[in-house]
Scaffold this motif. Structure first.
Motif, short mmCIF file in Angstrom:
data_model
loop_
_atom_site.label_atom_id
_atom_site.label_comp_id
_atom_site.label_asym_id
_atom_site.label_seq_id
_atom_site.Cartn_x
_atom_site.Cartn_y
_atom_site.Cartn_z
N GLU A 1 0.83 -1.21 0.00
CA GLU A 1 0.00 0.00 0.00
C GLU A 1 0.86 1.26 0.00
N ARG B 1 1.97 1.77 -3.52
CA ARG B 1 0.83 2.24 -4.34
C ARG B 1 0.54 3.71 -4.07
N LEU B 2 0.54 4.11 -2.80
CA LEU B 2 0.27 5.50 -2.44
C LEU B 2 1.33 6.43 -3.03
N VAL C 1 0.58 6.94 -6.68
CA VAL C 1 -0.59 7.82 -6.84
C VAL C 1 -0.19 9.27 -6.60
N GLN C 2 0.62 9.50 -5.57
CA GLN C 2 1.06 10.87 -5.28
C GLN C 2 1.90 11.46 -6.40
N SER D 1 -5.17 5.92 -9.50
CA SER D 1 -5.29 4.83 -8.54
C SER D 1 -5.96 3.59 -9.14
N ASN D 2 -6.84 3.80 -10.14
CA ASN D 2 -7.54 2.65 -10.72
C ASN D 2 -6.64 1.81 -11.62
#
Length: 294
Positions: free
Chosen positions: A231, A234-235, A238-239, A244-245
Motif C-alpha cells: 500500500e 501504491r500510495l 498515486v502521489q 489509482s484505478n
C-alpha cells in the motif's frame, strides 16, 4: 421420475453452456483484417494483379483467424498474428496498385499515336505515385514501430525489469523499507521514479503491487506487514500522478519465498516488493501508425 429428467436436463444444459463460454475464440482484430482482404479480393481491377502476394496475405489472415484459448501467451500470439496478417494485406494491396500502374503504362505505350496519350500517361503517373506513396507510408510506419520497440526495450532495461508470462516484473529489495516498517526510506525511491515515468509514458498499462516478507514472525503478521508495504508503494505512485484505478496492492506474507529462509541472505531476498506491469496485446493498424508518425 419426471423430476429427475428435468434436473438432469438442467445440469446438462449448464455443462453445455459452460463449455461454450470457455470455447477458444478468434483473436481480436482478425475480423477487421479479413474485411480488408475481402475488399481487395473483390476489387475488379486489383484482385488479379498480385496473385502471389494475395496468396501470402490469405495464408496470414487464415492463421490469424485460428481460435485460441484465453491465456496471456495466446493473447500475445493472437495479437502478433493479426499484426502480421494486416501487414501482408497492405503489401498485397501496394503490389497490386503498382502492377496496375505498370499495366496502365504498357497500355498507354500502345496508344501513343492517339489524342488520349497525354491524359492516359498522367493517369498512370498518378497511379504509380499513389503506389509509391503507399509503399513509403508503410515503410515509415514499420520504421516507427521498430523505433518504438527499441525505446520500450531501453526503458525495460533501465527499470531492470524481467519479462515473464505475467508481464514485466520489477523487484524492489528490502532496502526500500526500514526493518519491520512499511514507511518508504527517504532517498531510496529512484527505481520507483523510473517506474512512474514508465507508467506515464504507457498509460494503457496497469500494475499489480505485491508485498513479500521472510518467515520471521507468524503468517498473519507478515501478511499484514507485506500488505502495508504494498500500500505504501501504491500510495507513492498515486502521489506522483498515476491514477489509482491502474494500481492494485496485495500482501502475500512469506508464502512465496525466492530463497531459503535458513540464511540471512535468503531472508533478505525474500523481503521484497514485486511490481508486475501488465502487457496487454494491442493491434496497431497501418493508418493509426501513419497518423501517429505525422
Amino acid at each position: 421420475m419426471k423430476t429427475h429428467s428435468v434436473i438432469g436436463g438442467l445440469v446438462l444444459g449448464s455443462v453445455l453452456l459452460t463449455g461454450c463460454a470457455s470455447a477458444p475464440q478468434s483473436p481480436e482484430g482478425a475480423d477487421l483484417v479479413r474485411g480488408k482482404l475481402n475488399s481487395l479480393q473483390a476489387d475488379p481491377v486489383l484482385a488479379n494483379k498480385a496473385p502471389a502476394a494475395l496468396k501470402e496475405a490469405e495464408m496470414a489472415v487464415s492463421l490469424a483467424e485460428q481460435p485460441l484459448s484465453d491465456s496471456d501467451d495466446n493473447l500475445a500470439l493472437g495479437a502478433h498474428r493479426v499484426y502480421v496478417a494486416d501487414r501482408q494485406v497492405e503489401i498485397a494491396m501496394a503490389k497490386a496498385v503498382t502492377r496496375d500502374a505498370e499495366d496502365r503504362r504498357a497500355q498507354l505505350a500502345e496508344e501513343r499515336a492517339t489524342s488520349r496519350l497525354d491524359a492516359r500517361t498522367l493517369e498512370a503517373d498518378r497511379a504509380r505515385a499513389d503506389a509509391d506513396r503507399i509503399e513509403g507510408e508503410r515503410a515509415e510506419a514499420l520504421a516507427l514501430s521498430d523505433a518504438e520497440a527499441a525505446e520500450l526495450q531501453q526503458q525495460i532495461d533501465d527499470l531492470k525489469a524481467e519479462a515473464t508470462e505475467r508481464g514485466l516484473v520489477l523487484t524492489l529489495g528490502d532496502l526500500l523499507f526500514e526493518f519491520d516498517s512499511a514507511e518508504l526510506r527517504a532517498g531510496n525511491t529512484s527505481n520507483l521514479n523510473r517506474l512512474v515515468n514508465f507508467l506515464k509514458q504507457y498509460p494503457e498499462r496497469n500494475a499489480a503491487i505485491e508485498g513479500h516478507t521472510d518467515n520471521i514472525g507468524n503468517m498473519e503478521y507478515n501478511r499484514e506487514l507485506s500488505q502495508r508495504r504494498a500500500e505504501s508503494v501504491r500510495l507513492y505512485l498515486v502521489q506522483q500522478g498515476i491514477a489509482s484505478n491502474r494500481l492494485t496492492a496485495t500482501g502475500l506474507g512469506h508464502g512465496q519465498p525466492l530463497a531459503s529462509n535458513d540464511s540471512e541472505a535468503g531472508r533478505q531476498s525474500n523481503r521484497r516488493v514485486e511490481i508486475i506491469i501488465d502487457n496487454p496485446p494491442r493491434v496497431i493498424s497501418s493508418s493509426e501508425a501513419i497518423k501517429s508518425s505525422q
